[in-house]
Design a protein around this motif. Structure first.
Motif, PDB file in Angstrom:
ATOM      1  N   ILE A  88       1.540  42.157 -39.571  1.00  0.00           N
ATOM      2  CA  ILE A  88       1.021  43.075 -38.696  1.00  0.00           C
ATOM      3  C   ILE A  88       1.210  42.625 -37.080  1.00  0.00           C
ATOM      4  O   ILE A  88       1.423  41.337 -36.875  1.00  0.00           O
ATOM      5  CB  ILE A  88      -0.695  43.010 -38.799  1.00  0.00           C
ATOM      6  N   LYS A  89       1.686  43.640 -36.417  1.00  0.00           N
ATOM      7  CA  LYS A  89       2.106  43.175 -34.783  1.00  0.00           C
ATOM      8  C   LYS A  89       0.626  43.385 -34.013  1.00  0.00           C
ATOM      9  O   LYS A  89      -0.324  43.854 -34.525  1.00  0.00           O
ATOM     10  CB  LYS A  89       3.020  44.096 -34.467  1.00  0.00           C
ATOM     11  N   ARG A  90       0.859  42.747 -32.813  1.00  0.00           N
ATOM     12  CA  ARG A  90      -0.381  42.526 -31.770  1.00  0.00           C
ATOM     13  C   ARG A  90      -0.648  44.033 -31.574  1.00  0.00           C
ATOM     14  O   ARG A  90      -1.934  44.085 -31.448  1.00  0.00           O
ATOM     15  CB  ARG A  90       0.230  42.006 -30.468  1.00  0.00           C
ATOM     16  N   VAL A  91       0.244  45.174 -31.402  1.00  0.00           N
ATOM     17  CA  VAL A  91      -0.268  46.458 -31.321  1.00  0.00           C
ATOM     18  C   VAL A  91      -0.735  47.194 -32.456  1.00  0.00           C
ATOM     19  O   VAL A  91      -1.342  48.274 -32.300  1.00  0.00           O
ATOM     20  CB  VAL A  91       1.021  47.016 -30.775  1.00  0.00           C
ATOM     21  N   GLY A  92      -0.750  46.667 -33.599  1.00  0.00           N
ATOM     22  CA  GLY A  92      -1.652  46.973 -34.667  1.00  0.00           C
ATOM     23  C   GLY A  92      -0.595  47.571 -35.819  1.00  0.00           C
ATOM     24  O   GLY A  92      -0.996  47.988 -36.936  1.00  0.00           O
ATOM     25  N   THR A  93       0.700  47.641 -35.651  1.00  0.00           N
ATOM     26  CA  THR A  93       1.511  48.211 -36.536  1.00  0.00           C
ATOM     27  C   THR A  93       1.676  47.241 -37.694  1.00  0.00           C
ATOM     28  O   THR A  93       1.664  46.018 -37.667  1.00  0.00           O
ATOM     29  CB  THR A  93       3.097  48.471 -35.862  1.00  0.00           C
ATOM     30  N   LYS A  94       1.684  47.832 -39.040  1.00  0.00           N
ATOM     31  CA  LYS A  94       1.679  47.166 -40.077  1.00  0.00           C
ATOM     32  C   LYS A  94       2.896  47.902 -41.028  1.00  0.00           C
ATOM     33  O   LYS A  94       3.340  48.847 -41.153  1.00  0.00           O
ATOM     34  CB  LYS A  94       0.500  47.439 -41.042  1.00  0.00           C
TER      35      LYS A  94
ATOM     36  N   ALA B 157       3.181  33.099 -38.314  1.00  0.00           N
ATOM     37  CA  ALA B 157       3.005  33.603 -37.032  1.00  0.00           C
ATOM     38  C   ALA B 157       4.329  33.639 -36.073  1.00  0.00           C
ATOM     39  O   ALA B 157       5.137  32.616 -36.104  1.00  0.00           O
ATOM     40  CB  ALA B 157       2.117  32.777 -36.319  1.00  0.00           C
ATOM     41  N   ASN B 158       4.774  34.713 -35.532  1.00  0.00           N
ATOM     42  CA  ASN B 158       5.629  34.883 -34.480  1.00  0.00           C
ATOM     43  C   ASN B 158       5.097  35.095 -33.305  1.00  0.00           C
ATOM     44  O   ASN B 158       4.359  35.965 -32.957  1.00  0.00           O
ATOM     45  CB  ASN B 158       6.682  35.850 -35.008  1.00  0.00           C
ATOM     46  N   GLU B 159       5.354  34.072 -32.317  1.00  0.00           N
ATOM     47  CA  GLU B 159       4.633  34.072 -30.951  1.00  0.00           C
ATOM     48  C   GLU B 159       5.299  35.029 -29.863  1.00  0.00           C
ATOM     49  O   GLU B 159       4.423  35.692 -29.278  1.00  0.00           O
ATOM     50  CB  GLU B 159       4.595  32.627 -30.560  1.00  0.00           C
ATOM     51  N   TYR B 160       6.444  35.072 -30.069  1.00  0.00           N
ATOM     52  CA  TYR B 160       7.036  35.843 -28.809  1.00  0.00           C
ATOM     53  C   TYR B 160       7.858  37.021 -29.169  1.00  0.00           C
ATOM     54  O   TYR B 160       8.258  38.041 -28.502  1.00  0.00           O
ATOM     55  CB  TYR B 160       8.104  34.881 -28.180  1.00  0.00           C
ATOM     56  N   GLY B 161       8.003  37.589 -30.504  1.00  0.00           N
ATOM     57  CA  GLY B 161       8.645  38.616 -30.911  1.00  0.00           C
ATOM     58  C   GLY B 161      10.166  38.629 -30.729  1.00  0.00           C
ATOM     59  O   GLY B 161      11.035  39.616 -30.284  1.00  0.00           O
ATOM     60  N   ASP B 162      10.971  37.346 -30.415  1.00  0.00           N
ATOM     61  CA  ASP B 162      12.008  37.178 -30.067  1.00  0.00           C
ATOM     62  C   ASP B 162      13.179  37.560 -31.103  1.00  0.00           C
ATOM     63  O   ASP B 162      14.309  37.622 -31.142  1.00  0.00           O
ATOM     64  CB  ASP B 162      12.546  35.771 -29.550  1.00  0.00           C
ATOM     65  N   SER B 163      12.530  37.684 -32.519  1.00  0.00           N
ATOM     66  CA  SER B 163      13.306  38.071 -33.424  1.00  0.00           C
ATOM     67  C   SER B 163      12.851  38.609 -34.555  1.00  0.00           C
ATOM     68  O   SER B 163      11.255  38.556 -34.728  1.00  0.00           O
ATOM     69  CB  SER B 163      14.098  36.717 -34.191  1.00  0.00           C
ATOM     70  N   SER B 164      13.357  39.386 -35.461  1.00  0.00           N
ATOM     71  CA  SER B 164      12.475  40.506 -36.541  1.00  0.00           C
ATOM     72  C   SER B 164      12.267  39.607 -37.574  1.00  0.00           C
ATOM     73  O   SER B 164      11.390  39.802 -38.464  1.00  0.00           O
ATOM     74  CB  SER B 164      13.345  41.621 -36.699  1.00  0.00           C
ATOM     75  N   ASP B 165      12.992  38.445 -37.666  1.00  0.00           N
ATOM     76  CA  ASP B 165      12.482  37.648 -38.900  1.00  0.00           C
ATOM     77  C   ASP B 165      12.115  36.150 -38.735  1.00  0.00           C
ATOM     78  O   ASP B 165      11.533  35.454 -39.798  1.00  0.00           O
ATOM     79  CB  ASP B 165      14.059  37.420 -39.644  1.00  0.00           C
ATOM     80  N   SER B 166      12.417  35.760 -37.295  1.00  0.00           N
ATOM     81  CA  SER B 166      11.798  34.310 -37.190  1.00  0.00           C
ATOM     82  C   SER B 166      10.347  34.020 -37.177  1.00  0.00           C
ATOM     83  O   SER B 166       9.427  34.925 -37.121  1.00  0.00           O
ATOM     84  CB  SER B 166      12.496  33.842 -35.994  1.00  0.00           C
ATOM     85  N   VAL B 167       9.892  32.926 -37.762  1.00  0.00           N
ATOM     86  CA  VAL B 167       8.494  32.419 -37.957  1.00  0.00           C
ATOM     87  C   VAL B 167       8.272  31.250 -37.126  1.00  0.00           C
ATOM     88  O   VAL B 167       9.213  30.289 -37.037  1.00  0.00           O
ATOM     89  CB  VAL B 167       8.159  32.088 -39.239  1.00  0.00           C
ATOM     90  N   ASP B 168       7.393  31.296 -36.114  1.00  0.00           N
ATOM     91  CA  ASP B 168       7.315  29.798 -35.239  1.00  0.00           C
ATOM     92  C   ASP B 168       6.292  29.151 -35.885  1.00  0.00           C
ATOM     93  O   ASP B 168       6.421  27.617 -35.603  1.00  0.00           O
ATOM     94  CB  ASP B 168       6.908  30.246 -33.669  1.00  0.00           C
ATOM     95  N   TYR B 169       5.201  29.366 -36.702  1.00  0.00           N
ATOM     96  CA  TYR B 169       4.141  28.573 -37.170  1.00  0.00           C
ATOM     97  C   TYR B 169       3.962  29.093 -38.722  1.00  0.00           C
ATOM     98  O   TYR B 169       3.889  30.264 -38.838  1.00  0.00           O
ATOM     99  CB  TYR B 169       2.874  28.940 -36.391  1.00  0.00           C
ATOM    100  N   TRP B 170       3.767  28.174 -39.373  1.00  0.00           N
ATOM    101  CA  TRP B 170       3.455  28.295 -41.060  1.00  0.00           C
ATOM    102  C   TRP B 170       2.076  27.477 -41.170  1.00  0.00           C
ATOM    103  O   TRP B 170       1.668  26.304 -40.806  1.00  0.00           O
ATOM    104  CB  TRP B 170       4.393  27.566 -41.649  1.00  0.00           C
ATOM    105  N   GLY B 171       1.350  28.368 -41.930  1.00  0.00           N
ATOM    106  CA  GLY B 171       0.396  27.285 -42.672  1.00  0.00           C
ATOM    107  C   GLY B 171       0.736  26.596 -43.839  1.00  0.00           C
ATOM    108  O   GLY B 171       1.770  26.872 -44.337  1.00  0.00           O
ATOM    109  N   LYS B 172      -0.058  26.114 -44.591  1.00  0.00           N
ATOM    110  CA  LYS B 172       0.143  24.953 -45.648  1.00  0.00           C
ATOM    111  C   LYS B 172       0.049  25.916 -46.957  1.00  0.00           C
ATOM    112  O   LYS B 172       0.616  25.444 -48.147  1.00  0.00           O
ATOM    113  CB  LYS B 172      -0.665  24.004 -45.824  1.00  0.00           C
ATOM    114  N   GLY B 173      -0.530  27.012 -47.109  1.00  0.00           N
ATOM    115  CA  GLY B 173      -0.287  27.860 -48.070  1.00  0.00           C
ATOM    116  C   GLY B 173      -1.662  27.906 -49.064  1.00  0.00           C
ATOM    117  O   GLY B 173      -2.447  26.894 -49.052  1.00  0.00           O
TER     118      GLY B 173
END
Length: 120
Positions: free
Chosen positions: A51-57, A97-113
């Motif tokens: 889900i993006k900041r603008v709400g797109t899912k 979480a992807n913080e800046y939207g710099d890539s369609s696939d990259s992840v900046d932060y992960w939880g532990k699951g």
């Protein structure tokens, strides 16, 4: 460093429902994109929903119509409502979480699951 903490996993019978939660340590509105991924035993991690900041899912084909991603910016929480669960949904579910939207696939932060087990 943004912390992501998942909860809500557990054991459920096929056809049942679970709701996963992911609480962030910083304002969720600062994140460009929040995601749920999962990894089953012996398989690679896969994107389930985003889900993006603008709400797109968007959703993986395997969960469309059964899973719903949502966010509560006031609670800094992202949810994954999972209905009509199947044994093949068994996996560790990760919030990302992807913080800046710099890539369609990259992840900046992960939880532990959190582990979801669906019994047949």
């Amino acid at each position: 460093q943004v912390q992501l903490v998942e909860s809500g996993g557990g054991l459920v019978q096929a056809g049942g429902s679970l709701r996963l939660s992911c609480v962030t340590s910083e304002s969720i509105y600062n994140m460009y994109r929040m995601e749920w991924h999962r990894q089953a035993l012996g398989k690679s991690r896969e994107l389930v929903a985003r889900i993006k900041r603008v709400g797109t899912k968007s959703y993986a084909d395997s969960v469309k119509g059964r899973f719903t991603i949502s966010r509560d910016d006031y609670k800094n929480t992202v949810y994954l409502q999972m209905n009509s669960l199947k044994p093949e949904d068994t996996a560790v579910y990760y919030c990302a979480a992807n913080e800046y939207g710099d890539s369609s696939d990259s992840v900046d932060y992960w939880g532990k699951g959190t582990l979801v087990t669906v019994s047949s």
